[in-house]
Design an enzyme around this catalytic site. Structure first.
Site, short mmCIF file in Angstrom:
data_model
loop_
_atom_site.label_atom_id
_atom_site.label_comp_id
_atom_site.label_asym_id
_atom_site.label_seq_id
_atom_site.Cartn_x
_atom_site.Cartn_y
_atom_site.Cartn_z
N CYS A 1 -0.80 0.22 15.91
CA CYS A 1 -1.03 -1.01 16.68
C CYS A 1 -1.04 -0.73 18.17
O CYS A 1 -1.49 -1.53 18.96
CB CYS A 1 0.04 -2.04 16.37
SG CYS A 1 1.65 -1.49 16.92
N ARG B 1 0.82 -1.22 0.00
CA ARG B 1 0.00 0.00 0.00
C ARG B 1 0.85 1.28 0.00
O ARG B 1 0.42 2.31 -0.48
CB ARG B 1 -0.89 0.03 1.23
CG ARG B 1 -1.64 -1.26 1.45
CD ARG B 1 -3.09 -1.00 1.73
NE ARG B 1 -3.77 -2.23 2.04
CZ ARG B 1 -4.37 -3.01 1.14
NH1 ARG B 1 -4.36 -2.67 -0.13
NH2 ARG B 1 -4.97 -4.12 1.52
P1 NAD Z 1 -1.54 -7.10 7.00
O1 NAD Z 1 -1.44 -8.27 7.91
O2 NAD Z 1 -2.67 -7.02 6.06
O3 NAD Z 1 -0.21 -7.02 6.08
C1 NAD Z 1 1.08 -7.07 6.62
C2 NAD Z 1 2.03 -7.67 5.60
O4 NAD Z 1 1.64 -9.00 5.30
C3 NAD Z 1 2.05 -6.91 4.28
O5 NAD Z 1 3.39 -6.83 3.83
C4 NAD Z 1 1.19 -7.77 3.36
O6 NAD Z 1 1.61 -7.73 2.01
C5 NAD Z 1 1.38 -9.15 3.92
N1 NAD Z 1 0.18 -9.99 3.81
C6 NAD Z 1 -1.11 -9.59 3.82
N2 NAD Z 1 -1.94 -10.67 3.75
C7 NAD Z 1 -1.15 -11.76 3.72
C8 NAD Z 1 -1.42 -13.15 3.65
N3 NAD Z 1 -2.65 -13.64 3.60
N4 NAD Z 1 -0.36 -14.00 3.62
C9 NAD Z 1 0.90 -13.53 3.67
N5 NAD Z 1 1.20 -12.22 3.74
C10 NAD Z 1 0.20 -11.34 3.75
O7 NAD Z 1 -1.45 -5.80 7.93
P2 NAD Z 1 -1.64 -4.28 7.51
O8 NAD Z 1 -3.07 -4.03 7.21
O9 NAD Z 1 -0.62 -3.87 6.51
O10 NAD Z 1 -1.24 -3.56 8.88
C11 NAD Z 1 -2.14 -3.34 9.93
C12 NAD Z 1 -2.07 -4.45 10.96
O11 NAD Z 1 -0.74 -4.55 11.48
C13 NAD Z 1 -2.95 -4.17 12.17
O12 NAD Z 1 -3.56 -5.36 12.55
C14 NAD Z 1 -1.96 -3.69 13.23
O13 NAD Z 1 -2.37 -3.89 14.57
C15 NAD Z 1 -0.78 -4.54 12.91
N6 NAD Z 1 0.44 -3.96 13.43
C16 NAD Z 1 1.02 -4.56 14.51
C17 NAD Z 1 2.15 -4.01 15.07
C18 NAD Z 1 2.81 -4.65 16.25
O14 NAD Z 1 3.91 -4.25 16.57
N7 NAD Z 1 2.20 -5.61 16.91
C19 NAD Z 1 2.74 -2.87 14.50
C20 NAD Z 1 2.14 -2.30 13.38
C21 NAD Z 1 0.98 -2.86 12.85
#
Ligand code: NAD
Length: 491
Positions: free
Chosen positions: A279, A175
């Site tokens: 997060c 994104r």
């Molecule tokens: P997301 O899980 O959709 O994507 C994260 C990454 O995973 C991206 O690079 C994406 O391309 C990849 N991805 C997406 N779907 C996938 C799948 N099915 N299989 C393999 N890879 C996949 O997350 P997002 O929407 O980009 O970010 C928001 C989320 O991240 C929220 O849930 C937030 O709480 C979490 N977050 C957690 C922390 C933490 O430190 N715990 C920090 C930042 C964000």
């Protein structure tokens, strides 16, 4: 239309753009991002592995020098980096600069790698026998990152991974992927050898290829809980070391003795900052005892003063959310509230704008079993849960499947101390609503907020990206040598 390249082996690799990258403030597609083929993934891993053969033996002083220079470049390019983040993510420039500052901290911590990688030495553990330990790199680290912190989270991972002698393949969020390419260019400019830090664009398919790839040794993941669980299960099944940080539902408890103005300010900052797409955002305010009406009124009054607009407008308190689909999902919690919930403030008035704006929403009376309580909404929606006592507040937090962050607002030191011991949560704030640890501590949640045992960055980051060797040494004189098939017995 601009196409965002991969960055492999210090070369910018162009490929046909497939997925759209939006400017969330206008709703326009501003770039396209390519999806790598299986061959592209193999090629990136092969080049990274080849680079590791040299980088793993580089001196700690060489790594430190590069990281110091990189730190300087991040500072001098911070305006440009912040603008890139805002254009694709939508957060305000001030918030983007805050993200850069928190990322920088991790580079500074990694500059102390000589201290962090010190081993142990024990002299004369047995007669004439010494023991020492040291730590070595793992190899190729796949760093898979979410959209909401496009520079900070990559730096959480890359700084320590590189300092400890690993090579990195970053798969940024599709994104807002532009800033990761600038990171790679700045690392090259700082003197990092080719192939040591690479950026492979892509989506879920690319991630799965990396998780299953025999040339990848370790995986650092940050993202949503369902994906974190999948990443952990798949990568560990393929023999890799994995840390997978997931989503959150962070509670902020307000005890009856708290200063309600301070608590209301904190709830606003932590609930609506970055449009709630953090997060560590507060998503539930837990009002304890009879203060709830007063607290809700104070929060609502502050909501009315918030300004929502483009991230590059200095008067905006927060910007748009990441996509139109995400906006529609967020608004569903307000347009069809759970039975029993009062919509105190409804932010759907901006829904007709082409930019993906959602105004601040405030829901009173949320409770377990409701969508608005159970789901990670990840938008500017603050819920208020009303409980009778401190014990009920702790029980609510401990029954929640997430355990990333939590906070308590009180003037009672003993209650705060007990709270920090009694909650099943990894990061706790006492009158601090977003307790993201400084980089000399590690960051990580409990329960569904983290899969794997290792928190990220800080000392646990160094431990995650390295593994120990222990060497037992004896220099016997010829006269002391003898045949003895027994296990050593003398003490
Ligand atoms: P997301 O899980 O959709 O994507 C994260 C990454 O995973 C991206 O690079 C994406 O391309 C990849 N991805 C997406 N779907 C996938 C799948 N099915 N299989 C393999 N890879 C996949 O997350 P997002 O929407 O980009 O970010 C928001 C989320 O991240 C929220 O849930 C937030 O709480 C979490 N977050 C957690 C922390 C933490 O430190 N715990 C920090 C930042 C964000």
């Amino acid at each position: 239309m601009r196409t965002i390249p991969h960055y492999i082996n210090a070369e910018s690799i162009s490929a046909p753009g497939e997925l759209p990258v939006f400017n969330p403030a206008t709703g326009e597609v501003i770039a396209r991002v390519p999806l790598p083929s299986v061959h592209d993934v193999d090629d990136a891993v092969a080049k990274a592995r080849a680079a590791w053969q040299t980088w793993r033996h580089s001196s700690l002083s060489q790594r430190t020098n590069i990281l110091f220079t990189f730190r300087h470049l991040l500072v001098t390019h911070s305006e440009e980096l912040a603008a890139l983040i805002t254009a694709e993510h939508g957060k305000t420039i001030a918030d983007a600069k805050g993200e850069i500052a928190r990322g920088l901290e991790n580079v500074e911590y990694a500059c102390g790698v000589t201290e962090h990688l010190k081993g142990d030495f024990s002299s004369q553990v047995a007669d004439g026998v010494d023991v020492h330990s040291f730590r070595e790199s793992l190899g190729v680290v796949a760093a898979i990152t979410p959209f909401n912190f496009p520079i900070m989270v990559p730096l959480w991972m890359a700084a320590n991974a590189l300092a400890t002698g690993n090579v990195v393949i970053l798969k940024p969020s599709e994104r807002d992927p532009s800033v990761s390419v600038r990171l790679a260019e700045l690392l090259s400019e700082a003197g990092l050898p080719a192939g040591v830090f690479n950026v492979l664009q892509g989506n879920a398919v690319t991630v799965t290829q990396l998780l299953e790839h025999p040339g990848v040794d370790a995986v650092s993941f940050v993202g949503s809980t369902p994906v974190a669980r999948h990443v952990y299960n798949t990568a560990t099944a393929h023999g890799k070391r994995v840390q997978a940080l997931g989503g959150a539902k962070n509670h902020m408890v307000v005890l009856p003795d708290a200063d309600l103005d301070i608590a209301a300010d904190a709830a606003i900052n932590a609930g609506y900052g970055a449009a709630g797409e953090r997060c560590m955002a507060i998503s539930i305010v837990v009002a304890v005892g009879d203060i709830a009406d007063q607290l809700v009124a104070k929060i609502a009054e502050r909501v009315d003063r918030l300004s929502v607009g483009p991230g590059d407008d200095p008067t905006s308190d927060f910007g748009p959310v990441i996509t139109n689909e995400h906006r529609q999902r967020i608004l569903s919690y307000v347009s069809a509230p759970d039975p029993g919930v009062t919509v105190v403030r409804d932010g759907s008035g901006l829904a007709a704008l082409p930019g993906f704006f959602v105004g601040p929403c405030l829901l009173d009376g949320v409770a377990p079993g409701m969508r608005s309580y159970d789901d990670e909404i990840f938008g500017p929606v603050l819920g208020v849960a009303r409980v009778a006592s401190y014990a009920d507040a702790v029980a609510l937090i401990n029954a929640n499947p997430y355990g990333n962050g939590t906070a308590i607002f009180t003037r009672d030191g003993n209650a705060a101390r007990l709270f920090s011991r009694q909650v099943s949560v990894g990061m706790i704030g006492i009158n601090v609503p977003i307790p993201v640890p400084v980089s000399s501590y590690s960051f990580g949640g409990w329960k569904n907020s983290l899969f794997g045992h290792s928190h990220i960055y800080g000392p646990e980051g160094i431990a995650f990206y390295s593994r120990a060797k222990v060497v037992t040494t004896r220099w016997p004189l010829a006269s002391e040598s003898q045949i003895d098939l027994g296990f050593p017995r003398t003490r």
